[in-house]
Enzyme design. Structure first.
Site, mmCIF file in Angstrom:
data_model
loop_
_atom_site.group_PDB
_atom_site.id
_atom_site.type_symbol
_atom_site.label_atom_id
_atom_site.label_comp_id
_atom_site.label_asym_id
_atom_site.label_seq_id
_atom_site.Cartn_x
_atom_site.Cartn_y
_atom_site.Cartn_z
ATOM 1 N N TYR A 56 0.853 -1.192 0.000
ATOM 2 C CA TYR A 56 0.000 0.000 0.000
ATOM 3 C C TYR A 56 0.890 1.243 0.000
ATOM 4 O O TYR A 56 1.426 1.666 1.021
ATOM 5 C CB TYR A 56 -0.932 0.020 1.205
ATOM 6 N N PRO A 226 -15.488 -4.227 2.846
ATOM 7 C CA PRO A 226 -16.857 -4.557 3.283
ATOM 8 C C PRO A 226 -17.883 -3.529 2.829
ATOM 9 O O PRO A 226 -19.084 -3.819 2.827
ATOM 10 C CB PRO A 226 -16.738 -4.574 4.815
ATOM 11 N N GLY A 234 -23.732 4.276 -0.634
ATOM 12 C CA GLY A 234 -24.581 5.216 -1.374
ATOM 13 C C GLY A 234 -23.843 6.484 -1.771
ATOM 14 O O GLY A 234 -24.406 7.372 -2.416
HETATM 15 N N1 LIG Z 1 -6.214 -8.426 1.093
HETATM 16 C C1 LIG Z 1 -6.467 -7.707 0.037
HETATM 17 O O1 LIG Z 1 -6.182 -8.095 -1.089
HETATM 18 C C2 LIG Z 1 -7.161 -6.372 0.192
HETATM 19 C C3 LIG Z 1 -7.715 -5.731 -0.930
HETATM 20 C C4 LIG Z 1 -8.361 -4.501 -0.739
HETATM 21 C C5 LIG Z 1 -8.439 -3.955 0.537
HETATM 22 N N2 LIG Z 1 -7.871 -4.590 1.605
HETATM 23 C C6 LIG Z 1 -7.950 -4.035 2.966
HETATM 24 O O2 LIG Z 1 -9.321 -3.800 3.292
HETATM 25 C C7 LIG Z 1 -9.503 -2.456 3.722
HETATM 26 C C8 LIG Z 1 -10.891 -1.961 3.353
HETATM 27 O O3 LIG Z 1 -11.168 -2.124 1.976
HETATM 28 P P1 LIG Z 1 -11.293 -0.915 0.958
HETATM 29 O O4 LIG Z 1 -10.684 0.300 1.527
HETATM 30 O O5 LIG Z 1 -10.829 -1.457 -0.346
HETATM 31 O O6 LIG Z 1 -12.853 -0.713 0.747
HETATM 32 P P2 LIG Z 1 -14.104 -0.365 1.674
HETATM 33 O O7 LIG Z 1 -13.734 -0.393 3.093
HETATM 34 O O8 LIG Z 1 -15.199 -1.222 1.195
HETATM 35 O O9 LIG Z 1 -14.438 1.127 1.185
HETATM 36 C C9 LIG Z 1 -13.556 2.202 1.288
HETATM 37 C C10 LIG Z 1 -14.185 3.386 0.576
HETATM 38 O O10 LIG Z 1 -15.398 3.725 1.227
HETATM 39 C C11 LIG Z 1 -15.381 5.071 1.660
HETATM 40 N N3 LIG Z 1 -16.034 5.105 2.986
HETATM 41 C C12 LIG Z 1 -15.570 4.558 4.128
HETATM 42 N N4 LIG Z 1 -16.458 4.711 5.123
HETATM 43 C C13 LIG Z 1 -17.509 5.386 4.598
HETATM 44 C C14 LIG Z 1 -18.730 5.843 5.134
HETATM 45 N N5 LIG Z 1 -19.073 5.610 6.407
HETATM 46 N N6 LIG Z 1 -19.593 6.507 4.309
HETATM 47 C C15 LIG Z 1 -19.276 6.725 3.012
HETATM 48 N N7 LIG Z 1 -18.122 6.299 2.440
HETATM 49 C C16 LIG Z 1 -17.243 5.640 3.236
HETATM 50 C C17 LIG Z 1 -13.924 5.456 1.713
HETATM 51 O O11 LIG Z 1 -13.803 6.829 1.490
HETATM 52 P P3 LIG Z 1 -12.553 7.708 2.004
HETATM 53 O O12 LIG Z 1 -11.325 7.027 1.464
HETATM 54 O O13 LIG Z 1 -12.828 9.035 1.383
HETATM 55 O O14 LIG Z 1 -12.579 7.722 3.480
HETATM 56 C C18 LIG Z 1 -13.340 4.635 0.566
HETATM 57 O O15 LIG Z 1 -13.549 5.282 -0.659
HETATM 58 C C19 LIG Z 1 -8.362 -1.710 3.031
HETATM 59 O O16 LIG Z 1 -8.093 -0.483 3.679
HETATM 60 C C20 LIG Z 1 -7.237 -2.705 3.123
HETATM 61 O O17 LIG Z 1 -6.624 -2.607 4.402
HETATM 62 C C21 LIG Z 1 -7.244 -5.800 1.434
#
Ligand SMILES: NC(=O)c1ccc[n+]([C@@H]2O[C@H](COP(=O)([O-])OP(=O)(O)OC[C@H]3O[C@@H](n4cnc5c(N)ncnc54)[C@H](OP(=O)(O)O)[C@@H]3O)[C@@H](O)[C@H]2O)c1
Length: 336
Positions: A56, A226, A234
């Site tokens: 990352y 998630p 939304g």
């Molecule tokens: N193992 C793997 O291959 C893998 C792959 C992907 C991710 N991950 C891990 O999983 C974590 C989470 O996944 P992710 O970041 O991909 O996706 P996510 O948690 O599903 O979504 C993150 C996105 O949602 C927005 N968001 C967060 N909380 C919100 C809320 N309450 N209301 C509205 N929008 C909101 C964030 O905006 P902002 O950024 O503007 O806050 C960002 O754009 C990552 O940080 C990483 O550590 C692991």
């Protein structure tokens, strides 16, 4: 905040994914000082299960987490990952390297960047098809024996791969994508075929019930993305992403697919309305409802989202809510 047990250590039921602070989404909104403050605010709220990875930001994210942990290391369970190497950060291009040499070297680098003596949870980010899993996992187990790593995890694996690893050294956690629109890890039909980089699973027609395997074998299951990369909240209603945003290349986020997928968000909003909750809280609470061993790691770089997401730990969905959420339409478009 309600807690969940992680191998004898209570952790906040909702964790924090730190990736977006360095990588993947809306780069113009990144701010290192704000991110360090956000991680500390998370610890104050009881959000103690922190997720990062070597790739990352090519080390940047681990450095941020390390800064935030100064003086507070004992309050967090710190997870990072090995087995991927960044080729081009601008395009998120990576390749897999599960060689024992890479595993060992990257662990040393992660320890240095995080500024800690031992990594609580060390994942193999992806299985390298060019290196037997036993070799990657064996090198990781040696790090446990040396006290540099406390527990081992896998990411985006099949049940067969989890079993193979578990026979050699206990699998403490599996981290795979799980959300209302991505249920492959529950053994949903179709697996992650069409998932591009996930050729192993595509070849075998699915990953199997990884969530159930974790429950039955004493491992945590850690849903990544998630919130469906923000979609399920939304907050994403058009495909107008800034340059370099990872979602711009995802089939599900192309304009037509995205419009079709808004039907899923409508159901989430309806359930949220019943509880005076937000769609984000419902999306996270649905993952928590999949078992007591499940610890989701929603990602954010904003304080208001962090607090919103933490609130999901207190949201108890009813059987009727879960029935509605389990019958959302299948998504249009692959995830990668
Ligand atoms: N193992 C793997 O291959 C893998 C792959 C992907 C991710 N991950 C891990 O999983 C974590 C989470 O996944 P992710 O970041 O991909 O996706 P996510 O948690 O599903 O979504 C993150 C996105 O949602 C927005 N968001 C967060 N909380 C919100 C809320 N309450 N209301 C509205 N929008 C909101 C964030 O905006 P902002 O950024 O503007 O806050 C960002 O754009 C990552 O940080 C990483 O550590 C692991």
């Amino acid at each position: 905040m309600r807690t969940r047990d992680f191998h004898g250590t209570p952790v906040g039921a909702v964790g924090l994914g730190c990736m977006g602070m360095s990588w993947a989404y809306s780069a113009s909104e990144r701010d290192d000082d704000a991110s360090v403050a956000l991680i500390r605010e998370a610890l104050d709220l009881g959000v103690t299960f922190l997720d990062t990875a070597q790739v990352y930001g090519d080390g940047h994210n681990e450095t941020l987490v390390g800064r935030a942990l100064r003086g507070r290391r004992d309050q967090a369970v710190v997870a990072t990952k090995t087995g991927l190497v960044v080729d081009d950060a601008a395009t998120h291009a990576m390749h897999r390297d599960g060689s024992p040499e890479h595993v060992r070297r990257s662990a040393e680098e992660s320890l240095r960047r995080l500024g800690i003596d031992a990594i609580d949870l060390f994942y193999l980010h992806r299985v390298d098809p060019g290196v037997p899993l036993a070799e990657s996992w064996g090198a990781m187990a040696e790090l446990v024996a040396e006290g540099k790593v406390r527990r081992l995890g896998l990411s985006e694996v099949t049940v067969a791969q989890a079993e193979e690893a578990h026979r050699a050294h206990p699998v403490a956690a599996i981290q795979s994508e799980l959300s209302l629109w991505t249920r492959d890890a529950m053994g949903a039909p179709g697996g992650i075929a069409g998932g591009g980089s996930d050729s192993t699973a595509a070849a075998t027609g699915g990953v199997g019930d990884v969530v159930g395997w974790c429950r039955d074998n004493g491992a945590a299951f850690v849903p990544f993305s998630p919130l469906g990369r923000g979609f399920l909240t939304g907050a994403v209603s058009s495909a107008d992403f800034e340059e370099g945003d990872f979602r711009a290349g995802n089939p599900r986020f192309q304009e037509e697919a995205l419009k079709a997928n808004l039907r899923i968000v409508e159901v989430v909003k309806t359930v949220a309305g019943r509880h005076g909750a937000t769609p984000a809280q419902v999306a996270i609470a649905w993952t928590l409802a999949q078992g007591d061993h499940v610890i989701p790691i929603p990602g954010t770089k904003k304080s208001r989202y962090l607090r919103d997401n933490a609130g999901a730990a207190a949201l108890d969905l009813t059987a009727a809510d879960l029935a509605d959420l389990d019958s959302v339409p299948l998504p249009t478009g692959d995830r990668y």
